[in-house]
Write a protein that holds these residues in place. Sequence first.
Motif, mmCIF file in Angstrom:
data_model
loop_
_atom_site.group_PDB
_atom_site.id
_atom_site.type_symbol
_atom_site.label_atom_id
_atom_site.label_comp_id
_atom_site.label_asym_id
_atom_site.label_seq_id
_atom_site.Cartn_x
_atom_site.Cartn_y
_atom_site.Cartn_z
ATOM 1 N N ASN A 1 -6.004 3.686 -3.541
ATOM 2 C CA ASN A 1 -7.229 4.495 -3.521
ATOM 3 C C ASN A 1 -7.345 5.126 -4.917
ATOM 4 O OD1 ASN A 1 -5.443 6.680 -3.562
ATOM 5 N ND2 ASN A 1 -5.604 7.041 -1.363
ATOM 6 N N GLU B 1 -4.223 6.986 -6.163
ATOM 7 C CA GLU B 1 -3.107 6.087 -6.487
ATOM 8 C C GLU B 1 -3.364 5.313 -7.781
ATOM 9 O OE1 GLU B 1 -2.098 5.897 -1.741
ATOM 10 O OE2 GLU B 1 -3.344 4.339 -2.645
ATOM 11 N N ASP C 1 0.865 -1.190 0.000
ATOM 12 C CA ASP C 1 0.000 0.000 0.000
ATOM 13 C C ASP C 1 0.894 1.230 0.000
ATOM 14 O OD1 ASP C 1 -1.929 1.915 0.262
ATOM 15 O OD2 ASP C 1 -2.542 1.362 2.293
ATOM 16 N N LYS D 1 -3.410 -2.081 -2.608
ATOM 17 C CA LYS D 1 -4.631 -1.430 -2.121
ATOM 18 C C LYS D 1 -4.613 0.047 -2.516
ATOM 19 C CE LYS D 1 -5.658 1.094 0.996
ATOM 20 N NZ LYS D 1 -6.464 1.996 0.167
HETATM 21 MG MG LIG Z 1 -4.075 4.962 1.817
#
Ligand SMILES: [Mg+2]
Length: 312
Positions: A187, A190, A167, A185
């Motif tokens: 968002n 990203e 992450d 992971k």
């Molecule tokens: Mg984050």
Amino acid sequence: MTDIVTITPNPAVDLSTVVDKILPVAKLRGQSQRRDPGGGGINVARVIRRLGGDARAIYPVGGAIGKLLRQLLDKEDIASHTWMIAGETRENFFVDEISAGKQYRFILPGPRLHEVEWKQCLKLVAALEPFPRFLVASGSLPDGVPDDFYAQVARIAKQRGARFVLDTSGPALAAATAEGVDLIKPNLREMRELTGSEPSDAYAWEVAAKQLVETGKATVVALTMGHLGAALVTRDEVLRAPPIPITPRSAVGAGDSFLAALIWRLASGASRADSFRLAVAAGAAALLHPGTELCRPDDVARLAGQVTIETA
Ligand SMILES: [Mg+2]
Ligand SMILES: Nc1ncnc2c1ncn2[C@@H]1O[C@H](COP(=O)(O)OP(=O)(O)OP(=O)(O)O)[C@@H](O)[C@H]1O
């Protein structure tokens, strides 16, 4: 045996207080003070511990703040694997302004790591015995650490047969996914950076996530979309979770809590859907209380009953 080890190259001690109103020049009297361990991987380990699991944390220790960080984690019964660095571990600063119901977050850059210092982290990881089944790296890279640092960790994990979970953002995420990781992971910000695209709706974002899987960048993409919910994308299925209706009182820790619950459940042998359900509940639970507090287990259990999972 501990199955989960987290890595936090740029950890912090988070100092937080509460004031009535933020004004320039005036002395703003804090009504309380609180210090919490901080940084992506450290928070993941803390949430796993809170939920009843076990995770060790790898992070550098610099100066007095570094020692304090270690003590704070000892108090939470989290085993640390640390190495000393010349610079001082960073502090972040959070202020809740009561009158406006706003939260201000000051994130400081942290120390620069010398080559020998970040290489020491790689050695520490490679020497883990027994090697964990899940290696979870999370957070930004400090100055001085090359963009392919997490890609190098991914290679070690692969050699040792462990699942590598990441992450992070920007060039560090791009370099690691070029190597191939087990779970990311991102968002929405990203994802935008990683794919260079701007999908128009949740469905288009899922398609972009699927492309990351099909091009070998990640086996699983846990795409988190804040108040829009989340999707868990693998080669053969897309699970969707609409958001749980909550009133956020804090902006801290949703992503870390989501990831912690997801990995903890997966490591415990739960199905992807069950793990995803708890992750969505933990992400929302992190936002229920003001300040820097992470999700509370009773909130997570209660909210898990409200999560609906749809199969695309
Ligand atoms: Mg984050
Ligand atoms: N306002 C909200 N309402 C309900 N659920 C939320 C909200 N914000 C976040 N969540 C839950 O938490 C998950 C993770 O949040 P988000 O996508 O904001 O992660 P993030 O950007 O990595 O967060 P962080 O700022 O902690 O790094 C979301 O997918 C969702 O399930």
